[in-house]
Design a protein around this motif. Structure first.
Motif, PDB file in Angstrom:
ATOM      1  N   LEU A  84      -5.593   6.803   1.648  1.00  0.00           N
ATOM      2  CA  LEU A  84      -5.027   5.633   1.914  1.00  0.00           C
ATOM      3  C   LEU A  84      -3.659   5.639   3.121  1.00  0.00           C
ATOM      4  CD1 LEU A  84      -4.495   2.787   0.757  1.00  0.00           C
ATOM      5  CD2 LEU A  84      -2.817   3.668  -0.932  1.00  0.00           C
TER       6      LEU A  84
ATOM      7  N   LEU B 169       0.793  -1.209   0.047  1.00  0.00           N
ATOM      8  CA  LEU B 169       0.066   0.114  -0.203  1.00  0.00           C
ATOM      9  C   LEU B 169       0.852   1.138  -0.024  1.00  0.00           C
ATOM     10  CD1 LEU B 169      -2.532  -1.004   2.492  1.00  0.00           C
ATOM     11  CD2 LEU B 169      -2.758  -0.898  -0.049  1.00  0.00           C
TER      12      LEU B 169
ATOM     13  N   ASN C 251       0.076   9.261  -5.440  1.00  0.00           N
ATOM     14  CA  ASN C 251      -0.063  10.681  -4.909  1.00  0.00           C
ATOM     15  C   ASN C 251       0.157  11.675  -6.049  1.00  0.00           C
ATOM     16  OD1 ASN C 251       0.212  12.572  -2.766  1.00  0.00           O
ATOM     17  ND2 ASN C 251       2.521  12.890  -3.172  1.00  0.00           N
TER      18      ASN C 251
ATOM     19  N   LYS D  35       0.612   4.135  -2.694  1.00  0.00           N
ATOM     20  CA  LYS D  35       0.367   5.419  -2.313  1.00  0.00           C
ATOM     21  C   LYS D  35       1.377   6.438  -3.004  1.00  0.00           C
ATOM     22  CE  LYS D  35      -0.077   8.469   1.785  1.00  0.00           C
ATOM     23  NZ  LYS D  35       0.837   9.276   2.238  1.00  0.00           N
TER      24      LYS D  35
ATOM     25  N   ILE E 132      -5.074   3.953   6.212  1.00  0.00           N
ATOM     26  CA  ILE E 132      -4.883   2.353   6.218  1.00  0.00           C
ATOM     27  C   ILE E 132      -3.785   1.983   6.403  1.00  0.00           C
ATOM     28  CG2 ILE E 132      -5.465   0.274   4.746  1.00  0.00           C
ATOM     29  CD1 ILE E 132      -7.247   1.998   3.192  1.00  0.00           C
ATOM     30  N   ILE E 133      -2.561   2.613   5.693  1.00  0.00           N
ATOM     31  CA  ILE E 133      -1.460   2.367   6.052  1.00  0.00           C
ATOM     32  C   ILE E 133      -0.970   2.490   7.457  1.00  0.00           C
ATOM     33  CG2 ILE E 133       1.089   2.835   5.626  1.00  0.00           C
ATOM     34  CD1 ILE E 133       0.084   3.597   2.781  1.00  0.00           C
TER      35      ILE E 133
ATOM     36  N   LEU F  63      -6.780  10.998  -2.598  1.00  0.00           N
ATOM     37  CA  LEU F  63      -6.855   9.662  -2.292  1.00  0.00           C
ATOM     38  C   LEU F  63      -5.631   8.845  -1.838  1.00  0.00           C
ATOM     39  CD1 LEU F  63      -9.185   7.372  -2.818  1.00  0.00           C
ATOM     40  CD2 LEU F  63      -8.233   6.985  -5.066  1.00  0.00           C
ATOM     41  N   ALA F  64      -4.395   9.149  -2.104  1.00  0.00           N
ATOM     42  CA  ALA F  64      -3.288   9.082  -1.448  1.00  0.00           C
ATOM     43  C   ALA F  64      -3.279   9.283  -0.154  1.00  0.00           C
ATOM     44  CB  ALA F  64      -1.935   9.419  -2.231  1.00  0.00           C
TER      45      ALA F  64
END
Length: 163
Positions: free
Chosen positions: A124, A106, A114, A110, A127-128, A120-121
């Motif tokens: 993410l 991920l 980016n 990302k 989540i990371i 969106l990055a």
């Protein structure tokens, strides 16, 4: 081997650093022993007829074989530099692989995302961060298990080399 040569050409003293020894020691252990361990540990699986169960067991054994092969070469290095040996490393690596793999995959995604969709990055990243928290939590729990490591003190070079 090319990476090791390039690193040592740039800085020959890296050969003495624990990071170099752990990284390349683990790699050498995997190259030399993974197949042998995997073949030996997979032999009882021949009796499993259910394909999903067989594949899952094969995956776990491959992960354990990789960890065990790496540990075989890393244990003497940790004994020498850090005066301890982690006895359960090959077992802990299997569940820790899940969040570690997610962080790597991920994180790479990302970086690419980016450049295209920064918002969106950014999302993410949450989540990371969660995966990193899970990984950290797992390491904390594993470290509290009795006898997960043994303090060996200053280790003789004879122990390290096996002579």
């Amino acid at each position: 081997a090319i990476a090791a040569i390039l690193i040592l050409l740039c800085n020959p003293m890296d050969f003495l650093s624990p990071g170099f020894q752990l990284s390349f020691g683990a790699t050498v252990g995997i190259i030399l022993f993974f197949e042998k361990f995997n073949k030996f540990l997979s032999s009882p699986l021949e009796n499993i007829t259910h394909k999903s169960v067989f594949n899952f067991c094969k995956l776990i054994i491959a992960a354990f074989s990789t960890s065990l092969a790496a540990w075989l070469f890393v244990a003497p290095v940790t004994a020498w530099h850090f005066f301890q040996v982690q006895l359960l490393t090959a077992i802990w690596t299997i569940p820790a692989m899940v969040p570690a793999t997610l962080i790597i995959v991920l994180g790479t995604f990302k970086i690419i995302l980016n450049a295209i969709v920064p918002t969106l990055a950014f999302a993410l990243g949450y989540i990371i961060n969660f995966c990193a928290w899970v990984f950290s939590w797992m390491v904390t729990i594993f470290a509290k298990v009795p006898l997960s490591f043994v303090i060996v003190g200053k280790t003789s070079i004879i122990f390290i080399t096996g002579d």
